[in-house]
Design an enzyme around this catalytic site. Structure first.
Site, PDB file in Angstrom:
ATOM      1  N   ASP A 479       0.914  -1.376   0.092  1.00 21.63           N
ATOM      2  CA  ASP A 479       0.099   0.033  -0.073  1.00 21.63           C
ATOM      3  C   ASP A 479       0.738   1.115   0.070  1.00 21.63           C
ATOM      4  OD1 ASP A 479      -2.383   1.673   0.636  1.00 21.63           O
ATOM      5  OD2 ASP A 479      -1.246   2.186   2.351  1.00 21.63           O
ATOM      6  N   GLU A 534       1.496  -0.453  -5.084  1.00 20.84           N
ATOM      7  CA  GLU A 534       0.280   0.693  -5.608  1.00 20.84           C
ATOM      8  C   GLU A 534       1.154   2.103  -5.585  1.00 20.84           C
ATOM      9  OE1 GLU A 534      -3.655   2.567  -3.477  1.00 20.84           O
ATOM     10  OE2 GLU A 534      -1.870   2.437  -2.227  1.00 20.84           O
TER      11      GLU A 534
END
Length: 864
Positions: A479, A534
């Site tokens: 993330d 990401e």
């Protein structure tokens, strides 16, 4: 049977390898269907001197049967291994009615079988040395990077220095990343006595003791730790005279320490492996998790160590990722459990045809409404959903179904919560994090790690290793990587593609080197591991191997696609959609760097945004989703359903090398996600954010809508299932051939090729086209293999597989393609054409059939 098992196979130019492979597979199927015959033929009485009971006879027959079947499977596996080693592809499994299973998912996603006494144990790879080049090997793929060669050389030297230091001081990267076996609470020995070691890095503390319900939260003399020269506190708790541990399983614990300024604080151990919040308490407590017994392989028991029964599935050629959140996966307004998700959701994922799940919010987070992104306890699975052993059982079951399990891991920041997390652990703000303003993320209201800190590297690298070792995850989606790689975190910053934006003074080289290290670790020790980053910036070489000087990720999340769809849905009606803009956004990715495409993820479903279904249909979904004849019709709903299907298929077709969908979005879930929350303030603006009174009403998934035989959600669900299985059959996402032959904004038409398939998208709201010529790469007959206009998908059957029309591609060049054929392209419809030899209009009426999909058997390139 035994004669077959001993057959010789000679691999050579005249070998009938297809026949051999089919014989082996058919033999395996017959073994499974003739168990009673095999038992009788085995004549177990011949081997018994004195048969005394029917039960013993049956037991011997059962043992012999298992041995025989195991030998047969080994022989089959050996034959297939020889074929594979010789570079000869195996033919797809044949559909044998009456012998093979009868549910479509049993053909397309067969469950894994293992011997009854099998126990899964990881086979580790070895850590490879840092190559001797200067970090510019990745420039082969992008010569423009030579202008920034010094930047690459600098970060490569940093990687070499850290690896050398780890080798010299920690016994190598393998040993360094097993620090979770030494830090925190672990069984061990001291001076010949068994007991529990507690180790904690807290350099700023002046004193530290372990407290909990085991000592009534009051430390005794032997509960105080000693500090070594590296700032690590150590405490050994010997077992009692009767061998009982000083800390019983499930004991609540915290460390009590004196900070540098003389304050006494209590902290949950940073390496704790479980943390819970009692119903009548506000704060979490650490929990010593060490079940006293070990279960049988696959046994789920409340206080027994779970033993994995199934191996990790092999890495698929493409990922079809089902992004999910266990807590909000229930149909009821509550926090769902790992075991309920295992029972209720995994079978749905398998039936839909996905081959991977990506679980969000695994790491413990004190604030449920953070969606798992404000992590407080990095080594502890969320206790709201169950115990660590129950999470292991979920992952093992997913492996049995052939599903890879990715974890959405958060190493980009941490919760600033000092009571439950690691922030200000020893009373200083620069322990695992940067001190001062640099250590605070003003938009996320969280702490930013210092990736150049030795103990931070130990903590985070060991954290990745821990989840792979202990829980058997198959990889990670990292993330917030953009926030990690740049000092500005990507906030209030627009990336234009200028390379100076990636390799200048804004880049946090320590963070980039950490990402290279973590990819080095994971891909070396776990060769089938998958890492997805990401990153919205588009940093070059992000998805090139670390050995080349790249960052090392397998995939980048293609985030621009979802943003573009929302932009188009927000700003334009489809009459003004530009087909060139759509195709450019979908294909705008770096050469030789794989991407995961998605039309929408969890980000688009959260409060503050809207899903594609909601952008298209909004409040109309509450009143007009009944099937025709059961409720009123709506042109808005008709448009929304048509475009929902087309948007998803064009995204998976052109958007990347793998695909992702957030759970429930496949059937157009009608509502947003809103976690139970109280009033709060936006840390970046100070604006009041009203809460919802702690309601779970919008924090669930309405599976009943997709299952209802009277609602149109089932149409979207069926189309998503057919789309996934089309990819299984033809492998078009990873096919090297991709070509867009027409992107016509006047006609609102996109014609493209991916692999052997030809896709015709007509986005026009009203115009249908007869005798529309489309170009293609190969000659010969084509047929409709999938059409969004099928009745099962809510269409009108204007273009349908049922017509069984053959379209012959002739050597008539068109749109820069060497061949072409004529089609009918209905408005707001996508039709997929495949080579006629692999199309069967009646396929969905057969045992293996997927409704609406006309693939013969399992297709030419079937893979899970």
């Amino acid at each position: 049977m035994h004669q077959f098992a001993r057959k010789h196979i000679s691999i050579g130019p005249h070998s009938n390898t297809s026949l051999i492979a089919r014989e082996a597979r058919s033999f395996g199927a017959v073994v499974g269907s003739n168990r009673s015959t095999l038992c009788t033929a085995a004549l177990p009485y011949a081997f018994r001197a004195d048969p005394t009971s029917a039960l013993e006879v049956l037991q011997e027959e059962n043992t012999l049967l298992k041995t025989t079947v195991s030998e047969a499977k080994s022989a089959i596996a050996g034959l297939e291994a020889q074929l594979k080693a010789a570079g000869i592809p195996l033919p797809p499994p044949e559909i044998v009615p009456g012998i093979m299973p009868t549910q479509p998912e049993d053909f397309w996603s067969p469950e894994l079988e293992v011997p009854y006494d099998y126990v899964h144990r990881d086979q580790y790879g070895s850590i490879s040395p840092v190559p001797g080049h200067d970090g510019t090997e990745c420039f082969t793929w992008d010569p423009a990077l030579w202008n920034f060669a010094e930047h690459f050389r600098y970060r490569w030297r940093r990687l070499q220095e850290i690896r050398e230091a780890i080798d010299d001081n920690e016994g190598g990267l393998d040993n360094f990343t097993k620090s979770y076996t030494r830090f925190g609470l672990n069984r061990g020995e001291h001076l010949g006595r068994r007991g529990i070691w507690y180790r904690e890095w807290a350099p700023g503390a002046k004193a530290l003791a372990l407290v909990g319900d085991f000592n009534n939260w009051q430390p005794r003399d032997h509960h105080w730790a000693f500090k070594n020269t590296y700032g690590v506190w150590e405490l050994f708790l010997p077992d009692g005279p009767d061998g009982s541990p000083a800390l019983p399983h499930r004991a609540k614990v915290k460390c009590r320490l004196e900070t540098g300024d003389g304050r006494w604080v209590e902290r949950i151990p940073a390496w704790i492996t479980w943390a819970t919040q009692a119903w009548n308490e506000i704060q979490f407590n650490g929990v010593y998790w060490d079940p006293p017994e070990t279960g049988a392989p696959g046994e789920i028991a409340s206080d027994k160590k779970y033993v994995f029964r199934y191996p990790r599935p092999p890495r698929p050629r493409t990922l079809r990722i089902y992004e999910c959140h266990v807590g909000m996966s229930s149909q009821e307004p509550k926090v769902n459990s790992y075991l309920e998700f295992r029972r209720d959701v995994l079978p749905r994922v398998r039936a839909l045809g996905y081959n991977a799940i990506q679980i969000m919010a695994v790491q413990e987070h004190a604030y449920y409404g953070s969606f798992g992104y404000h992590v407080t306890n990095f080594f502890a699975p969320s206790s709201r959903c169950g115990t660590p052993e129950e999470l292991k059982a979920l992952i093992d079951e997913a492996h049995r179904m052939g599903l890879m399990v990715l974890m959405d891991i958060v190493h980009s920041h941490a919760s600033k919560n000092t009571n439950d997390g690691i922030n200000m652990f020893d009373g200083t703000d620069a322990m695992y994090f940067h001190g001062g303003p640099r250590g605070y993320h003003w938009m996320w209201d969280s702490r930013c790690f210092d990736y150049g800190n030795w103990e931070t590297l130990r903590f985070l690298l060991s954290n990745c290793r821990y989840w792979m070792d202990e829980y058997k995850f198959d990889g990670f989606r990292f993330d917030g990587v953009t926030s990690m790689m740049y000092y500005h975190h990507g906030l209030s910053y627009t990336f234009t593609g200028n390379y100076e934006e990636y390799f200048g003074l804004n880049t946090d080289v320590d963070a980039v080197v950490y990402l290279m290290l973590v990819n080095n670790l994971l891909h070396d020790l776990f060769p089938n591991c998958v890492t997805v980053g990401e990153d919205v910036s588009g940093m070059p070489a992000f998805c090139r191997p670390w050995q080349e000087g790249g960052v090392g990720f397998d995939y980048r999340l293609q985030m621009a696609i979802a943003d573009k769809w929302i932009e188009m849905l927000r700003s334009h009606d489809d009459c003004s959609w530009d087909m060139g803009t759509i195709t450019h956004t979908l294909t705008n990715r770096r050469y030789a760097e794989a991407c995961v495409s998605y039309a929408e993820s969890h980000d688009q479903a959260l409060v503050g945004d809207k899903t594609i279904a909601f952008w298209l249909m909004d409040k109309e979904m509450y009143d007009f989703m009944s099937l025709p004849g059961l409720g009123p019709a709506s042109a808005i709903i008709d448009r929304g359903i048509a475009l929902h299907k087309m948007i998803r298929l064009v995204t998976i077709t052109l958007g990347g090398e793998s695909y992702l969908n957030f759970m429930g979005n496949e059937f157009g879930h009608p509502e947003w996600i809103d976690f139970p929350r109280d009033n709060s303030y936006d840390p970046s603006t100070g604006r009041l954010i009203p809460g919802n009174g702690g309601s779970f009403e919008k924090c669930r998934r309405r599976w009943d809508l997709a299952d209802s035989p009277t609602l149109k959600y089932r149409w979207l669900n069926a189309f998503d299932r057919a789309m996934m299985h089309l990819e299984k059959a033809f492998g078009f996402q990873c096919a090297p051939h991709q070509w867009i032959s027409r992107s016509d904004s006047a006609d609102k038409l996109i014609v493209c090729e991916r692999g052997d398939l030809v896709f015709v998208f007509n986005f026009h709201p009203t115009n249908s086209y007869t005798d529309y010529r489309v170009g293609c790469n190969a000659s010969g007959p084509y047929k409709v293999v999938l059409s969004s206009d099928e009745e099962i998908f809510g269409g009108y059957r204007n273009a349908t597989k049922e017509a069984n029309v053959t379209f012959v591609a002739t050597p008539t060049p068109h749109d820069s393609r060497p061949f072409s054929f004529m089609v009918y392209a209905p408005s707001r419809t996508v039709v997929v054409y495949a080579p006629a030899a692999w199309v069967d209009p009646e396929a969905d009426r057969k045992p293996h059939g997927i409704p609406g999909l006309a693939v013969r058997n399992l297709g030419p390139y079937y893979a899970r």
